[in-house]
Design a protein around this motif. Structure first.
Motif, mmCIF file in Angstrom:
data_model
loop_
_atom_site.group_PDB
_atom_site.id
_atom_site.type_symbol
_atom_site.label_atom_id
_atom_site.label_comp_id
_atom_site.label_asym_id
_atom_site.label_seq_id
_atom_site.Cartn_x
_atom_site.Cartn_y
_atom_site.Cartn_z
ATOM 1 N N CYS A 1 -9.306 1.885 -1.429
ATOM 2 C CA CYS A 1 -8.275 0.848 -1.322
ATOM 3 C C CYS A 1 -8.933 -0.512 -1.516
ATOM 4 O O CYS A 1 -9.748 -0.929 -0.691
ATOM 5 C CB CYS A 1 -7.597 0.908 0.039
ATOM 6 S SG CYS A 1 -6.843 2.509 0.392
ATOM 7 N N ALA B 1 0.834 -1.202 0.000
ATOM 8 C CA ALA B 1 0.000 0.000 0.000
ATOM 9 C C ALA B 1 0.870 1.255 0.000
ATOM 10 O O ALA B 1 0.572 2.237 -0.685
ATOM 11 C CB ALA B 1 -0.943 -0.012 1.197
ATOM 12 N N ARG C 1 -11.841 7.397 3.431
ATOM 13 C CA ARG C 1 -11.271 6.187 2.839
ATOM 14 C C ARG C 1 -12.245 5.030 2.908
ATOM 15 O O ARG C 1 -12.993 4.887 3.865
ATOM 16 C CB ARG C 1 -9.987 5.814 3.600
ATOM 17 C CG ARG C 1 -9.284 4.597 3.026
ATOM 18 C CD ARG C 1 -8.072 4.229 3.824
ATOM 19 N NE ARG C 1 -8.448 3.378 4.967
ATOM 20 C CZ ARG C 1 -7.600 2.971 5.897
ATOM 21 N NH1 ARG C 1 -6.330 3.339 5.869
ATOM 22 N NH2 ARG C 1 -8.003 2.199 6.880
ATOM 23 N N LEU D 1 -9.578 8.083 -0.603
ATOM 24 C CA LEU D 1 -8.905 6.898 -1.138
ATOM 25 C C LEU D 1 -9.921 5.766 -1.231
ATOM 26 O O LEU D 1 -10.744 5.588 -0.336
ATOM 27 C CB LEU D 1 -7.777 6.411 -0.220
ATOM 28 C CG LEU D 1 -6.595 7.308 0.055
ATOM 29 C CD1 LEU D 1 -5.574 6.556 0.899
ATOM 30 C CD2 LEU D 1 -5.973 7.833 -1.217
ATOM 31 N N ALA E 1 -11.786 0.787 2.479
ATOM 32 C CA ALA E 1 -10.825 -0.315 2.375
ATOM 33 C C ALA E 1 -11.639 -1.597 2.238
ATOM 34 O O ALA E 1 -12.187 -2.087 3.228
ATOM 35 C CB ALA E 1 -9.912 -0.365 3.591
ATOM 36 N N ALA F 1 -4.587 -1.033 4.164
ATOM 37 C CA ALA F 1 -4.757 0.314 3.598
ATOM 38 C C ALA F 1 -4.014 1.369 4.402
ATOM 39 O O ALA F 1 -3.643 2.421 3.860
ATOM 40 C CB ALA F 1 -6.242 0.640 3.514
ATOM 41 N N THR G 1 2.304 1.576 -3.458
ATOM 42 C CA THR G 1 1.218 1.995 -4.339
ATOM 43 C C THR G 1 0.994 3.498 -4.210
ATOM 44 O O THR G 1 0.807 4.197 -5.212
ATOM 45 C CB THR G 1 -0.066 1.213 -4.024
ATOM 46 O OG1 THR G 1 0.175 -0.176 -4.278
ATOM 47 C CG2 THR G 1 -1.231 1.688 -4.860
ATOM 48 N N ILE H 1 -5.237 1.042 -5.520
ATOM 49 C CA ILE H 1 -5.774 2.231 -4.865
ATOM 50 C C ILE H 1 -6.109 3.295 -5.895
ATOM 51 O O ILE H 1 -5.347 3.515 -6.842
ATOM 52 C CB ILE H 1 -4.780 2.802 -3.828
ATOM 53 C CG1 ILE H 1 -4.425 1.751 -2.770
ATOM 54 C CG2 ILE H 1 -5.342 4.065 -3.165
ATOM 55 C CD1 ILE H 1 -3.348 2.183 -1.788
ATOM 56 N N ALA I 1 -0.906 3.197 2.942
ATOM 57 C CA ALA I 1 -1.081 4.379 2.091
ATOM 58 C C ALA I 1 -1.460 5.592 2.934
ATOM 59 O O ALA I 1 -0.896 6.681 2.774
ATOM 60 C CB ALA I 1 -2.149 4.106 1.041
#
Length: 146
Positions: A88, A59, A122, A86, A124, A103, A62, A138, A106
């Motif tokens: 993820c 992550a 986010r 995000l 995930a 996740a 990424t 992602i 990141a």
């Protein structure tokens, strides 16, 4: 901070671009833990072939790849006003429930780089498969200076 960014990558498997800017928002295409010379940092499913620690590292890598693509779109990462969201996607074994821990690789990087501007919404989520058996993919939405 000692991080190396690569050149933005265009897809070899589809007709899309790494990032699109509309107004002050930049939307990135889904990106994985690709290595500069090709291949991925790790491959496989979290909870099977890939550990949480390896997933976290994927992550993080990424996110570095996403930041490279973002820089290619806006020219200077200091133009980031706010990381907005995000998504993820974690290549997960059926019983794997720790997608947020993966996740975090990141998210933690963004907060270490941007402080409060790096805090974001986010998701995930676990997926049954991802392209090339990569463990994470992602997408990111970022607000940038005009």
């Amino acid at each position: 901070m000692g991080y190396q960014l690569t050149e933005p990558r265009r897809s070899a498997v589809g007709n899309f671009v790494p990032a699109v800017r509309t107004g002050n928002l930049v939307y990135t295409a889904g990106t994985g833990p690709g290595l500069p010379g090709g291949g991925f940092l790790h491959v496989g499913k979290l909870g099977a072939e890939v550990t949480i620690e390896q997933g976290y590292d994927c992550a993080r890598l990424t996110m570095l790849n996403l930041l490279s693509n973002l820089k290619g779109e806006i020219g200077d990462l200091d133009k980031v006003k706010r990381v907005v969201k995000l998504l993820c996607m974690v290549n997960a074994a059926p019983d794997f429930t720790d997608t947020p821990l993966v996740a975090n690789g990141a998210s933690d990087l963004l907060v270490s780089l941007y402080g409060e501007r790096g805090h974001h919404a986010r998701s995930a989520v676990g997926m049954s498969t991802l392209p090339g058996s990569m463990p994470i993919e992602i997408e990111m939405i970022v607000e940038v200076e005009g």
